[in-house]
Design a protein around this motif. Structure first.
Motif, PDB file in Angstrom:
ATOM      1  N   PRO A 123       4.041  24.551  23.483  1.00  0.00           N
ATOM      2  CA  PRO A 123       4.206  26.063  23.570  1.00  0.00           C
ATOM      3  C   PRO A 123       5.354  26.780  23.517  1.00  0.00           C
ATOM      4  CG  PRO A 123       3.181  24.525  24.925  1.00  0.00           C
ATOM      5  CD  PRO A 123       3.328  23.430  24.904  1.00  0.00           C
ATOM      6  N   ASP A 124       6.727  26.080  23.958  1.00  0.00           N
ATOM      7  CA  ASP A 124       7.774  27.015  24.203  1.00  0.00           C
ATOM      8  C   ASP A 124       8.769  26.140  24.225  1.00  0.00           C
ATOM      9  OD1 ASP A 124       9.109  28.625  24.822  1.00  0.00           O
ATOM     10  OD2 ASP A 124       8.903  28.837  26.625  1.00  0.00           O
ATOM     11  N   PRO A 125       9.072  25.864  22.146  1.00  0.00           N
ATOM     12  CA  PRO A 125      10.464  25.239  22.739  1.00  0.00           C
ATOM     13  C   PRO A 125      11.384  25.285  22.378  1.00  0.00           C
ATOM     14  CG  PRO A 125       8.953  26.469  20.017  1.00  0.00           C
ATOM     15  CD  PRO A 125       8.143  26.409  21.023  1.00  0.00           C
ATOM     16  N   HIS A 126      11.708  27.033  22.973  1.00  0.00           N
ATOM     17  CA  HIS A 126      13.214  27.147  23.031  1.00  0.00           C
ATOM     18  C   HIS A 126      13.813  27.079  24.473  1.00  0.00           C
ATOM     19  CE1 HIS A 126      15.636  30.345  23.893  1.00  0.00           C
ATOM     20  NE2 HIS A 126      16.457  30.479  23.321  1.00  0.00           N
ATOM     21  N   ARG A 127      12.557  27.073  25.756  1.00  0.00           N
ATOM     22  CA  ARG A 127      13.026  26.568  27.010  1.00  0.00           C
ATOM     23  C   ARG A 127      13.026  25.166  26.726  1.00  0.00           C
ATOM     24  NH1 ARG A 127       9.247  24.322  30.750  1.00  0.00           N
ATOM     25  NH2 ARG A 127      10.202  25.098  33.064  1.00  0.00           N
ATOM     26  N   ALA A 128      12.252  24.462  26.099  1.00  0.00           N
ATOM     27  CA  ALA A 128      12.646  22.781  26.103  1.00  0.00           C
ATOM     28  C   ALA A 128      14.113  22.733  25.571  1.00  0.00           C
ATOM     29  CB  ALA A 128      11.782  22.222  25.485  1.00  0.00           C
ATOM     30  N   SER A 129      14.394  23.162  24.208  1.00  0.00           N
ATOM     31  CA  SER A 129      15.882  22.944  23.920  1.00  0.00           C
ATOM     32  C   SER A 129      16.935  23.833  24.905  1.00  0.00           C
ATOM     33  CB  SER A 129      16.003  23.583  22.259  1.00  0.00           C
ATOM     34  OG  SER A 129      15.171  25.047  22.199  1.00  0.00           O
ATOM     35  N   THR A 130      16.751  24.418  25.344  1.00  0.00           N
ATOM     36  CA  THR A 130      17.663  25.167  26.438  1.00  0.00           C
ATOM     37  C   THR A 130      17.625  24.273  27.280  1.00  0.00           C
ATOM     38  OG1 THR A 130      16.782  27.306  25.587  1.00  0.00           O
ATOM     39  CG2 THR A 130      18.236  27.270  27.954  1.00  0.00           C
ATOM     40  N   LEU A 131      16.786  23.690  27.854  1.00  0.00           N
ATOM     41  CA  LEU A 131      16.936  22.686  29.512  1.00  0.00           C
ATOM     42  C   LEU A 131      17.617  21.303  28.105  1.00  0.00           C
ATOM     43  CD1 LEU A 131      13.654  22.930  30.688  1.00  0.00           C
ATOM     44  CD2 LEU A 131      15.688  23.927  31.376  1.00  0.00           C
ATOM     45  N   GLY A 132      17.412  21.115  27.149  1.00  0.00           N
ATOM     46  CA  GLY A 132      18.327  19.927  26.665  1.00  0.00           C
ATOM     47  C   GLY A 132      19.225  20.900  26.275  1.00  0.00           C
ATOM     48  N   LEU A 133      19.835  20.833  26.019  1.00  0.00           N
ATOM     49  CA  LEU A 133      21.375  21.899  26.018  1.00  0.00           C
ATOM     50  C   LEU A 133      21.701  22.168  27.372  1.00  0.00           C
ATOM     51  CD1 LEU A 133      20.600  24.444  23.171  1.00  0.00           C
ATOM     52  CD2 LEU A 133      21.992  22.281  23.053  1.00  0.00           C
ATOM     53  N   LEU A 134      21.411  21.792  28.019  1.00  0.00           N
ATOM     54  CA  LEU A 134      21.739  22.784  29.243  1.00  0.00           C
ATOM     55  C   LEU A 134      22.327  20.934  30.165  1.00  0.00           C
ATOM     56  CD1 LEU A 134      19.973  24.943  31.762  1.00  0.00           C
ATOM     57  CD2 LEU A 134      21.982  24.952  31.214  1.00  0.00           C
ATOM     58  N   GLY A 135      21.375  20.142  29.400  1.00  0.00           N
ATOM     59  CA  GLY A 135      21.619  18.895  29.910  1.00  0.00           C
ATOM     60  C   GLY A 135      22.858  18.347  29.703  1.00  0.00           C
ATOM     61  N   VAL A 136      22.711  18.420  28.261  1.00  0.00           N
ATOM     62  CA  VAL A 136      23.880  17.551  27.613  1.00  0.00           C
ATOM     63  C   VAL A 136      25.395  18.474  27.839  1.00  0.00           C
ATOM     64  CG1 VAL A 136      23.509  19.063  25.381  1.00  0.00           C
ATOM     65  CG2 VAL A 136      24.210  17.069  25.244  1.00  0.00           C
ATOM     66  N   SER A 137      25.393  19.988  27.973  1.00  0.00           N
ATOM     67  CA  SER A 137      26.516  20.300  28.353  1.00  0.00           C
ATOM     68  C   SER A 137      26.700  19.888  30.090  1.00  0.00           C
ATOM     69  CB  SER A 137      26.508  21.824  28.055  1.00  0.00           C
ATOM     70  OG  SER A 137      25.692  22.105  27.113  1.00  0.00           O
ATOM     71  N   ALA A 138      26.129  19.562  30.597  1.00  0.00           N
ATOM     72  CA  ALA A 138      26.760  19.198  32.192  1.00  0.00           C
ATOM     73  C   ALA A 138      26.776  17.812  31.819  1.00  0.00           C
ATOM     74  CB  ALA A 138      25.215  19.844  33.441  1.00  0.00           C
ATOM     75  N   LEU A 139      26.629  17.249  30.904  1.00  0.00           N
ATOM     76  CA  LEU A 139      26.903  15.632  31.290  1.00  0.00           C
ATOM     77  C   LEU A 139      28.199  15.885  30.220  1.00  0.00           C
ATOM     78  CD1 LEU A 139      25.810  13.089  31.302  1.00  0.00           C
ATOM     79  CD2 LEU A 139      24.720  12.271  29.868  1.00  0.00           C
ATOM     80  N   ALA A 140      28.035  16.133  29.611  1.00  0.00           N
ATOM     81  CA  ALA A 140      29.377  16.483  28.945  1.00  0.00           C
ATOM     82  C   ALA A 140      30.986  16.986  29.985  1.00  0.00           C
ATOM     83  CB  ALA A 140      29.452  16.832  27.409  1.00  0.00           C
ATOM     84  N   GLY A 141      30.973  17.091  30.344  1.00  0.00           N
ATOM     85  CA  GLY A 141      31.494  18.194  31.249  1.00  0.00           C
ATOM     86  C   GLY A 141      31.769  17.368  32.807  1.00  0.00           C
TER      87      GLY A 141
END
Length: 447
Positions: A123-141
């Motif tokens: 229903p909210d693809p922008h929110r889901a993709s935002t959470l995914g980017l948060l996850g990958v950025s945190a892990l890469a950091g």
């Protein structure tokens, strides 16, 4: 009452596992160059082969996720990632490292394809993709803070393999496939809209623009480590700290993008953000010290995931079945794949500053068609209190305040619906017999 908005954590985790390899590309390429004795161009070519393999998986699987099944494909991708990256991390034989990187890239691309397809149906693809980017950025950091202090060429590859292994248990919550006859008349009804993609022109323009957009990002990202070490004269641990801080700033950018949502539409974040990225790339590529290098990398990594989240949302909005999301993502992966090699060749032939200027100028040009697609297909956000003849934001505000079902009103920022005028041949003349006079003599309730 509204149903609680659930978070698709399996998709967020799968998105993180698929995107982690590109995020770790600078240190991966740098380690291959230093630890295995490769030239800069050879190491960049290995990185490009990994990302090209990932893009290939996206193109091959774009329309097959629903039929094969998200669960089966996700597990296949994670297995390939574990085997490929794990093998590349454990051996020092260059051909085996290259083969492992290619197999791992197939796994990353498969995982990303499944995640993008399923996120587009949310229903909210922008929110889901935002959470995914948060996850990958945190892990890469976290990886960038730890890896530079440890020896070995395959630490980042091992990190990607372990991430894929950790995500595996969550795949049990993904849907199975609908395997069976795929042709009409073979026992199943044909799917509506399966033969033709919607918004074909806009999708093709966006996909073509994303090739160069991603190429520019990863041309710089693939050589950022070398810029910090050789041109800015920083040690590898210091460069790793700068990258970790930059990815942390990227987390803040993604949070801001999630908070803004569709309030600004998509055209302004995509067009304006790409212009800002062009300036950041030129600044980072011309850095000669810690201050300019950190400023360019941090500013760039703050804006880049914001624009990327809106581009993912724009691609997802073109087709609710997620086909454009996957195809545009795969086109982006093609540019990503060519990025490390392009950056290595440009910097070797003309130097880092000229490379940054060329990439920045190209981004200014490519910002125009992407903004045009966002304007054409994304509609304009309606501000609170606006009265529009075709509906919009006020209706959504009323729905949120009164509990009206969300499906009965347009979403904030949704495209305006066309008004269809129905011609009427003439006004019907009422028949005289259809009326009667008031009878004052009748009793109330009388017949």
């Amino acid at each position: 009452m509204f149903a609680p908005r659930t978070t698709p954590w399996p998709l967020v985790a799968l998105f993180t596992a698929g995107y982690l390899a590109p995020y770790l590309l600078p240190t991966t390429v740098g380690r291959l160059e230093r630890e295995l004795g490769l030239t800069a161009t050879q190491a960049g070519a290995v990185g490009s082969a990994l990302l090209l393999s990932s893009a290939t998986a996206g193109f091959l699987l774009a329309s097959r996720v629903e039929w094969v099944g998200a669960r089966a494909l996700a597990r296949l991708g994670l297995v390939l990632a574990v085997l490929g990256y794990g093998t590349a991390a454990l051996t020092t034989d260059v051909p085996a490292v290259v083969a492992g990187a290619v197999v791992g890239g197939l796994g990353s691309g498969t995982a990303t394809t499944v995640a993008a397809t399923r996120i587009a149906a949310e229903p909210d693809p922008h929110r889901a993709s935002t959470l995914g980017l948060l996850g990958v950025s945190a892990l890469a950091g976290v990886v960038y803070l730890t890896v530079p202090r440890l020896p070995g060429h395959g630490l980042t590859l091992a990190a990607v393999a372990l991430t894929a292994l950790a995500v595996w248990p969550l795949t049990s919550r993904l849907p199975a496939g609908t395997r069976g006859p795929r042709r009409a008349g073979a026992g199943t009804a044909p799917r509506s809209g399966a033969a033709r993609l919607p918004h074909r022109r806009s999708g093709l323009v966006l996909a073509g623009a994303m090739v160069f957009w991603s190429l520019a990002q990863n041309a710089l990202w693939g050589v950022s480590g070398r810029i910090g070490v050789s041109q800015a004269h920083l040690s590898e641990p210091v460069v790793g700290v700068v990258f970790a801080v930059a990815l942390g700033a990227g987390l803040l950018g993604v949070v801001a993008a999630g908070a803004l949502g569709s309030r600004l539409g998509r055209a302004l974040p995509i067009g304006g953000g790409t212009v800002l990225i062009a300036g950041c790339i030129a600044l980072s590529a011309s850095a000669t010290g810690l201050g300019s290098f950190a400023a360019g990398e941090i500013a760039w990594n703050t804006v880049y995931p914001v624009v990327l989240s809106y581009l993912i949302g724009l691609a997802a909005s073109l087709d609710p079945r997620g086909r454009w999301a996957v195809l545009v993502g795969s086109a982006s992966s093609l540019g990503t794949a060519a990025g490390p090699l392009t950056g290595s060749v440009l910097s070797a032939q003309a130097g880092f500053p000229v490379m940054g200027a060329v990439l920045g100028a190209g981004l200014l040009l490519v910002a125009l068609p992407m903004t045009a697609v966002a304007l054409h297909t994304g509609g304009r956000p309606l501000l609170p209190g606006a009265v529009r003849r075709r509906g919009g934001h006020p209706a959504a505000v009323v729905a949120a305040a009164t509990g009206t079902p969300t499906g009965a009103v347009p979403e904030v920022g949704a495209p305006e619906q066309p008004v269809v005028e129905i011609p009427v041949d003439g006004t019907p003349v009422p028949a005289r017999g259809a009326y009667d006079t008031a009878a004052a003599t009748r009793a109330p309730g009388g017949r």
